[in-house]
Scaffold this active site. Structure first.
Site, short mmCIF file in Angstrom:
data_model
loop_
_atom_site.label_atom_id
_atom_site.label_comp_id
_atom_site.label_asym_id
_atom_site.label_seq_id
_atom_site.Cartn_x
_atom_site.Cartn_y
_atom_site.Cartn_z
N THR A 1 0.81 -1.22 0.00
CA THR A 1 0.00 0.00 0.00
C THR A 1 0.84 1.27 0.00
OG1 THR A 1 -0.13 0.16 2.40
CG2 THR A 1 -1.79 -1.21 1.31
N ASP A 2 0.15 2.37 -0.26
CA ASP A 2 0.78 3.68 -0.14
C ASP A 2 0.54 4.21 1.28
OD1 ASP A 2 -1.87 4.58 -0.04
OD2 ASP A 2 -1.85 5.35 -2.09
N ALA A 3 0.88 5.45 1.52
CA ALA A 3 0.75 6.02 2.87
C ALA A 3 -0.70 6.06 3.36
CB ALA A 3 1.34 7.43 2.89
#
Length: 143
Positions: A16-18
């Site tokens: 995932t991203d942030a």
């Protein structure tokens, strides 16, 4: 034998991203993992094919549609379906679902190439016929 193979995969932080949303390119990784497990279920190890048959698979092309995001901790079901088989390549249709929600889908063309492991010609990777045993195993799945 079923014509659509399915494999479950959990979404981890590394996917995932942030914001906890799966990075789009990771769906290609999920598709790759499902293809590898599909081949294993058919009785074929890609590493053994490389070592014993001198062949390996490379992605020739992809066309992917991203429809909805997957998020941290989601449990995906990733499918593999053979759409077309040639002597040295196959076209696969793959989908990623979270429950009933279709997240991404795509067509991936996989090519069988000569493996020149340990050779200076490793980058040549010339197309070659798929091993006969794999062709026989895939034939009942070929539409």
């Amino acid at each position: 034998m079923t014509t659509v193979f399915k494999r479950e995969m959990r979404i981890y932080w590394e996917d995932t991203d942030a914001g906890g949303v799966v990075f789009y390119a990771n769906y290609l990784k999920f598709f790759e993992r499902a293809r590898t497990e599909w081949l294993r279920e058919l009785g074929f190890s890609q590493e053994l094919m490389r070592l014993q048959d001198g062949v390996m698979f490379v992605v020739g092309s992809t066309q992917t549609r991203y429809l909805r995001p997957a998020r941290l901790d989601d449990l995906l079901q990733v499918s593999v379906e053979l759409r077309e088989m040639g002597r040295a390549s196959m076209l696969l249709f793959q989908q990623a679902f979270c429950g009933e929600r279709l997240l991404a889908e795509g067509e991936i063309r996989i090519a069988c190439v000569k493996s020149q492991s340990g050779s200076a010609q490793h980058s040549d990777l010339l197309p070659t016929r798929m091993p006969a045993a794999l062709t026989r195993a895939l034939e009942p799945l070929n539409p």
